[in-house]
Enzyme design. Structure first.
Site, PDB file in Angstrom:
ATOM      1  N   HIS A 402      -2.058  -0.910 -31.881  1.00  0.00           N
ATOM      2  CA  HIS A 402      -2.883   0.166 -32.448  1.00  0.00           C
ATOM      3  C   HIS A 402      -4.162   0.388 -31.657  1.00  0.00           C
ATOM      4  CE1 HIS A 402      -3.270   3.158 -35.417  1.00  0.00           C
ATOM      5  NE2 HIS A 402      -2.727   2.494 -36.424  1.00  0.00           N
ATOM      6  N   ARG A 403      -4.515  -0.516 -30.752  1.00  0.00           N
ATOM      7  CA  ARG A 403      -5.688  -0.302 -29.901  1.00  0.00           C
ATOM      8  C   ARG A 403      -5.391   0.686 -28.788  1.00  0.00           C
ATOM      9  NH1 ARG A 403      -6.605  -6.322 -28.004  1.00  0.00           N
ATOM     10  NH2 ARG A 403      -4.389  -5.926 -27.559  1.00  0.00           N
TER      11      ARG A 403
END
Length: 429
Positions: A402-403
């Protein structure tokens, strides 16, 4: 002029390696490019070529030693050449000829010179017991008194094989027999079952964690703790792909037949062309989007998993992808992978479909941004246009960082992947 061979760096994150065995002995000639030794890295056992030609004057490291990258391991020079002036300080060579033929790599690793000799104090005042760190750990785990163990290492030092020998002759504690006991009042119409074990129950086993399993454990813990995973699952209609595969395989010899995974590798690679954010890695404060699309594919080994890499999979035809995957998988199972087989993946696939697994999620292989978990191709009931019928379906789950990416982008990736899997003629054009 004599040259010193050092422990090579076989991966960008490699800090040390285990010298499994020498393929050249002292005094033997070796040509540049010949296999000199086998080195076990965090990922695999790799054959290392000699960088020079000449005579192997001196082997500076014993088989089984864990050696940091850049450490001198051998000296190669011309016949009769003096090498004393280039030897790096005190060498572990003395007595090596005597020890090497009888030591297995797993035993020799704990006696590597990179591990200092440890002396421990026994139970009696002033008594000193010389033992290697690994021998002390095993003895502590199995409650073995080192004072009762005879050391066979250098200078009477207790090493792993000595503790294992003591463990083998340690008396076993007899276990009480198991008998069935009624738990309460039972109706008279139902007789109480009498049960007696047939044969002996196997003893518990305590197995040391091998290098590959320990590396997998460390990397997966790091991934789950440091990478914020999210998951997206989609089901794909595989009827057209299975029909195309059947037609193509009918024209190919047995050793060249295409697997379902070959089609998936090609489809994922073509999809990644449109989604460079998933063909990426987070490095420091930067997101690196790779130009090459190198698909890592997990291969199951007896000791764990290894990822082999199909490079530029988006540019290769299906038959070439299939051939390379067969060759690399075979080398991985034989423990003979090459550095290029396992380095440089930019996106990974884990396929458990051959085991009948319908659905699972995979852990991201750092520093990559995503991994695709692929299940089995199955016949399932489906409803199409209000009519119940039999469909051929496959589930796949994307695990993403998700980064680096977000849910909507990952969902679009899975959507475009359907265009290739459900219209597979695009994979052969």
């Amino acid at each position: 002029m004599a040259e010193i061979i050092t422990m090579p760096k076989l991966g960008f994150d490699m800090a040390e390696g285990t010298l499994v065995r020498w393929l050249k002995a002292e005094g033997e000639p070796v040509a540049k490019g010949e296999i000199l030794a086998e080195i076990e890295t965090d990922k695999a056992t790799v054959e290392v070529e000699s960088t020079h030609s000449g005579i192997v004057h001196r082997l500076l490291v014993e088989a089984g030693a864990v050696v940091p990258v850049g450490t001198p391991i051998a000296v190669i020079g011309a016949p009769g050449e003096s090498i004393e002036e280039i030897l790096p300080g005190e060498q572990p060579h003395q007595g090596m000829e005597k020890e090497m033929p009888t030591q297995a790599p797993s035993q020799a690793a704990e006696e590597a010179l990179s591990v200092p000799e440890i002396e421990t104090t026994g139970g009696l005042a002033g008594e000193r017991i010389k033992a290697s760190p690994l021998a002390r750990r095993i003895a502590r785990e199995y409650q073995i008194d080192l004072r009762q163990v005879h050391g066979t290492g250098p200078g009477g030092r207790i090493v792993r094989r000595d503790v294992e020998a003591a463990l083998a002759i340690q008396p076993k504690v007899a276990e009480p027999a198991v008998s069935a006991q009624p738990v309460g009042a039972t109706p008279s119409a139902i007789p109480v079952l009498a049960w007696q074990p047939i044969g002996q129950v196997p003893e518990d086993q305590r197995l040391p964690v091998d290098r590959l399993r320990s590396i997998i454990a460390r990397r997966m813990v790091e991934s789950k703790q440091q990478v914020p995973h999210f998951y997206i699952t989609r089901e794909y209609d595989m009827r057209a792909l299975m029909d195309l595969r059947k037609a193509l395989n009918a024209e190919l010899p047995e050793d060249q037949k295409l697997s379902v995974n070959d089609f998936i590798i090609k489809a994922v690679a073509l999809t990644l062309r449109q989604f460079p954010a998933l063909n990426a890695a987070l490095v420091g404060n930067e997101i690196v989007r790779y130009g090459h699309i190198n698909i890592g594919v997990a291969v199951a080994l007896e000791s764990g998993l290894m990822t082999v890499v199909c490079r530029d999979a988006d540019l290769k035809p299906l038959r070439l992808i299939s051939q390379e995957m067969k060759e690399m998988s075979a080398r991985a199972r034989q423990g003979r992978v090459r550095p290029e087989d396992i380095e440089g993946s930019t996106f990974s696939i884990s396929n458990l479909g051959m085991f009948g697994v319908e659905h699972f999620v995979a852990i991201i292989n750092p520093p990559e941004a995503a991994i695709l978990a692929v299940g089995a191709v199955r016949e399932v009931p489906v409803v199409q246009d209000g009519v119940l019928g039999v469909g051929i379906r496959m589930k796949a789950t994307l695990s993403a960082d998700h980064r680096v990416t977000d849910g909507a982008e990952a969902a679009r990736f899975m959507q475009l992947l359907a265009e290739f899997l459900e219209h597979p003629f695009r994979l052969v054009l």
